[in-house]
Design an enzyme around this catalytic site. Sequence first.
Site, short mmCIF file in Angstrom:
data_model
loop_
_atom_site.label_atom_id
_atom_site.label_comp_id
_atom_site.label_asym_id
_atom_site.label_seq_id
_atom_site.Cartn_x
_atom_site.Cartn_y
_atom_site.Cartn_z
N GLY A 234 0.87 -1.25 -0.08
CA GLY A 234 -0.04 0.03 0.08
C GLY A 234 0.78 1.24 0.10
N GLY A 235 0.07 2.38 0.11
CA GLY A 235 0.95 3.56 0.27
C GLY A 235 1.87 3.83 1.31
N GLY A 237 3.44 1.08 3.02
CA GLY A 237 4.58 0.06 2.87
C GLY A 237 4.04 -1.36 2.35
N LYS A 253 2.95 -4.82 8.79
CA LYS A 253 3.18 -3.90 7.43
C LYS A 253 4.81 -3.37 8.06
CE LYS A 253 -0.30 -1.38 6.73
NZ LYS A 253 -1.21 -0.37 6.92
N ASP A 350 -10.00 6.47 3.32
CA ASP A 350 -9.29 5.42 2.34
C ASP A 350 -10.21 4.16 2.04
OD1 ASP A 350 -7.79 4.98 0.07
OD2 ASP A 350 -6.10 4.22 1.14
#
EC number: 2.7.11.1
Length: 510
Positions: A234-235, A237, A253, A350
Amino acid sequence: MGGDDLSFTRLVITALFGLLMLLQIKETSASTSFVSSSVCKSDHLTYTKPYQQGSLFTINGNPVEKLRFCEALRFHKANGCIFEDSFSDDFCTIHSLLGRRFLEEKTVKDSKNSKPKTEYSHVKVSIAGSGFLLLCCALCCPCFHKERKANSHEVLPKESNSVHQVSSFEMSPSSEKIPQSPFRAPPSPSRVPQSPSRYAMSPRPSRLGPLNLTMSQINTATGNFADSHQIGEGGFGVVFKGVLDDGQVVAIKRAKKEHFENLRTEFKSEVDLLSKIGHRNLVKLLGYVDKGDERLIITEYVRNGTLRDHLDGARGTKLNFNQRLEIVIDVCHGLTYLHSYAERQIIHRDIKSSNILLTDSMRAKVADFGFARGGPTDSNQTHILTQVKGTVGYLDPEYMKTYHLTAKSDVYSFGILLVEILTGRRPVEAKRLPDERITVRWAFDKYNEGRVFELVDPNARERVDEKILRKMFSLAFQCAAPTKKERPDMEAVGKQLWAIRSSYLRRSME
């Protein structure tokens, strides 16, 4: 009062209670009764005759109150079932109705072929005995409760270079059993779904407790962050699957090194917010690392992939309409909790299909709180002024123009997600014809033309009543309205979804 006096008092209370229970057992054993039963569709109805105060009523073997039993009778009679004369319903004051099917009386037998007339007495003897034993434990063993209470607040000592763990109060384990959805079994009046106010609107802690791990343990669990352990990106990591020494599987993550400093705010935001929430439709935070050049967030592992995976058929199966409706309601419950029931309002920012994870039983969990923000803290404050963040296609157009963030921005994203779930199409599909590239616009045009069946994902594998579909799409378009004033809040969305679910259940039983 001295210790001896207290013990004597407990002994007297216990003896009196035992005497009362034995008298009740004697009275029950002296009465004569037999079991009358009938089977209608998916329900097996039984009760002890003749009817008297304390008679036992069951549906599918489960004891129920007389009121629920009578509601089941009324339901089946209204749907054409005929009961024999021996199956009396005078105690319900139900008038006989003509029907289409005749029900045979079935004798209830236990595993030892005991006579029906003894079954009711045995049940009450078991209940009385269990109650007597429980009271004895409650009165005579208060030390047991104190010891358990003390043990429940133990926290493991921290090791050097270890993962930070959230507080034991916020992350206390629970043995909660998630109730089955009414869509996973043939519906009947004995399994009425709970109301929105009682179903998943309040915090539901996970069974998983806080972790206390070293970096060495994390490296071992992920194979030194091997590519074979990577399960997503994802944005913030890359997400890795980790298997701990005790066999527990977690998701880890790891922040991208190239954006390490720029993502400090997102990391802190996700940790702070996740540590304060607990709900069965939200991914649970287990721990985190913020040391040196490593930033890690450790959460529960949801192994059945993302919603987008299932819509694409990448997991080997396609979602039917029932499952899609379940998922929509789960996501709605998670967002309702964030907006209205968390300690402080939280705006996710999101919401999208790749941030919705599915369990093996197809329960949905909202994940990835990297862009999440706390809502207004002042009652006079209507919005948060902040930089626009989110995913193209799901972003609230009003938020993009004004930089005013509110919970209604999540509502907009939810509306886009609902269209995606119903159609199977992504919000933006550049390879399609020009008038089909923006999915919500294409769907809105089809809806207004009365061609709602053309909108449904062919992989849903079920032809749903047109009224149900129109209600679903209408709700999606309300949520995706251009301005926040035109959108309902998530709690109102939940109530509409429950009404749609009830209509769907009624039609599926016809």
